[in-house]
Write an enzyme that holds these catalytic residues in place. Structure first.
Site, PDB file in Angstrom:
ATOM      1  N   ASP A  63       9.883   0.016  30.416  1.00  0.00           N
ATOM      2  CA  ASP A  63       9.923  -0.542  31.763  1.00  0.00           C
ATOM      3  C   ASP A  63      11.192  -1.367  31.934  1.00  0.00           C
ATOM      4  O   ASP A  63      12.030  -1.465  31.033  1.00  0.00           O
ATOM      5  CB  ASP A  63       8.680  -1.390  32.026  1.00  0.00           C
ATOM      6  N   HIS A  72      12.746   5.869  32.643  1.00  0.00           N
ATOM      7  CA  HIS A  72      11.645   4.953  32.922  1.00  0.00           C
ATOM      8  C   HIS A  72      10.353   5.380  32.236  1.00  0.00           C
ATOM      9  O   HIS A  72       9.370   4.626  32.234  1.00  0.00           O
ATOM     10  CB  HIS A  72      11.427   4.838  34.431  1.00  0.00           C
TER      11      HIS A  72
END
Length: 483
Positions: free
Chosen positions: A458, A454
């Site tokens: 995104d 992450h």
């Protein structure tokens, strides 16, 4: 006039610091040629044969089969002849892929501390004499810089003439390694200290000649963590109570089998643990209708020529998707706080072997067609099964494809292959009810899962990548845009 030279376990590269002896290829008394393999060892990366850079008669072997030796430990001694008085024999200098046997560059050679006491102490405890090797002569040509030699005599053998290992707190300096480079057994240990802000000059190495081992760094980190605990623990009444007894892993009388985590299995365990510690991962998944992909593959194979594997088609889809979403073909440089995006796709794929899970890497997968990918997958898979993969074929991946459907499972949440940023998992392809063109039909359905870092992107980017992969699976003609 013969001279006995010692050949030590060479630098294994890629942060490897030890190897297990699998099979000796020579016996004491055998005559060996220069660069002849003398022992087969298994590292955390692969099983390889180690060549000796000297030619002569084997006078001693160190370690039985199944023994694990650190880098720099002696393997064999070889009696070689001198061509002229005062002329020292030299090693071949040849280098196996990822394994050095020649002399290390002078600028990298470690400066050894001056031993305390007599420099001419002989071998003890039944270990053959090292000859010129004990004085740092030609035998050191087989050991890369930064790796100390194993002392033939130690306090444990009870020899009165043994020289005690020199620690970094010697009387000649004010503190540990006040001057000169710090002797560390491997770059991995040096990096471990650097990542945790530990000054190696303040440590006393427990290895030969004060060599700092990984256990020394780990002990120092544990001690520092204990000292840096919350201040209130020093005044809490509970700290006066005795510590509770450790809970046994098994009940009294219960039978248990302990399996050492070493070699490839140990390396996999370390890498997966590091991935979980360092990478904030997330997983998304989608079901896809793979009926058209299976038909396209059948049509390709019916046209003649080499058969195309399903894994190769999935790999081709992955490289096309990474061209659209390059954020997932990257790695995070923690020290520089940067995301490093790669121009080439070096595609790893998970392969299960008798020795454990390995991830061979297909170099420049983005530049290969389906036939080329099929051939390379087959070659690397066979090498994985026979244990002949080289370190170069097991490192340097930028993205991993995991086809766990071969084990008969539908889905999974893959653990990212550190230090990569993503892994695509593919489940089994099975007939399932599916709404196709507005009607219920039986179609070939597969579940795709993407685990991603992450920090590099995104959910929108990850979802876009996975959706594009699913679209290509459902409609292979989409790939025509990138072929």
């Amino acid at each position: 006039m013969a001279q006995v030279l010692e050949f030590k376990l060479p630098d294994l590269g890629e942060g490897l610091t030890e190897a297990e002896i699998v099979r000796w290829l020579v016996e004491v008394g055998d005559v060996v040629a220069v660069d002849q393999p003398v022992v087969e060892v298994e590292t955390a990366k692969a099983m390889v044969e180690v060549p000796c850079p000297y030619g002569g008669v084997v006078t001693a072997r160190f370690g039985e089969e199944g023994t694990e030796l650190p880098v720099g430990a002696p393997l064999i001694t070889v009696a070689v002849g001198k061509s002229d008085v005062g002329e020292e024999p030299e090693g071949s200098g040849n280098v196996l892929v990822g394994y050095g046997t020649g002399t290390a560059p002078a600028r990298r050679r470690r400066v050894r501390p001056t031993p305390v006491g007599s420099a001419g102490a002989g071998a003890a405890g039944g270990v053959p004499e090292r000859g010129a090797a004990a004085a740092g002569g030609p035998a050191d040509a087989g050991v890369p810089a930064g790796h100390g030699s194993m002392s033939a005599a130690s306090p444990a053998n009870g020899s009165a003439g043994a020289v005690a290992p020199v620690t970094r707190n010697g009387s000649a300096s004010d503190g540990p390694h006040a001057e000169g480079p710090v002797p560390v057994i491997s770059p991995l240990v040096r990096r471990l200290a650097r990542d945790n802000g530990l000054d190696l000059r303040q440590l006393t190495g427990s290895g030969p000649d004060g060599l700092i081992l990984r256990v020394d760094v780990e002990d120092a980190l544990r001690a520092g963590a204990a000292q840096a605990g919350p201040a209130w623990t020093a005044i809490t009444p509970t700290t006066l109570a005795p510590a509770p007894a450790p809970v046994p892993l098994t009940q009294p009388g219960a039978q248990a089998t302990r399996i050492p985590l070493k070699g490839i299995r140990g390396a996999v365990a370390d890498k997966l643990s590091r991935s979980r510690r360092e990478i904030p991962d997330a997983t998304c998944w989608v079901d896809a209708d793979a009926t058209e992909l299976m038909r396209a593959r059948s049509a390709m194979n019916a046209a003649g020529g080499p058969k195309i594997s399903l894994l190769a088609l999935l790999a081709r889809i992955c490289t096309a998707a990474l061209a659209r979403f390059p954020e997932l073909n990257s790695s995070v440089d923690i020290q520089a706080r940067e995301v490093v995006q790669f121009d080439q796709v070096h595609l790893g794929f998970a392969a299960q072997t008798e020795r454990g899970l390995v991830v061979p890497v297909v170099r420049d997968a983005h530049a290969r067609d389906a036939e080329g990918l099929t051939a390379e997958f087959a070659r690397l898979t066979e090498a994985a099964r026979t244990g002949t993969l080289t370190p170069g074929e097991l490192t340097g991946g930028t993205f991993t494809l995991n086809n766990y459907g071969v084990f008969g499972v539908d889905g999974s949440t893959p653990i990212i292959n550190h230090p990569e940023a993503a892994m695509l998992g593919v489940g089994r392809i099975v007939p399932k009810p599916w709404v196709h063109e507005g009607e219920l039909a039986v179609r070939q359905v597969v579940q795709l899962s993407l685990t991603f870092d992450h920090r590099v992107c995104d959910g929108g980017t990850a979802g876009g990548f996975l959706r594009y992969v699913a679209d290509c699976v459902e409609q292979p003609a989409v790939l025509l845009r990138t072929l």
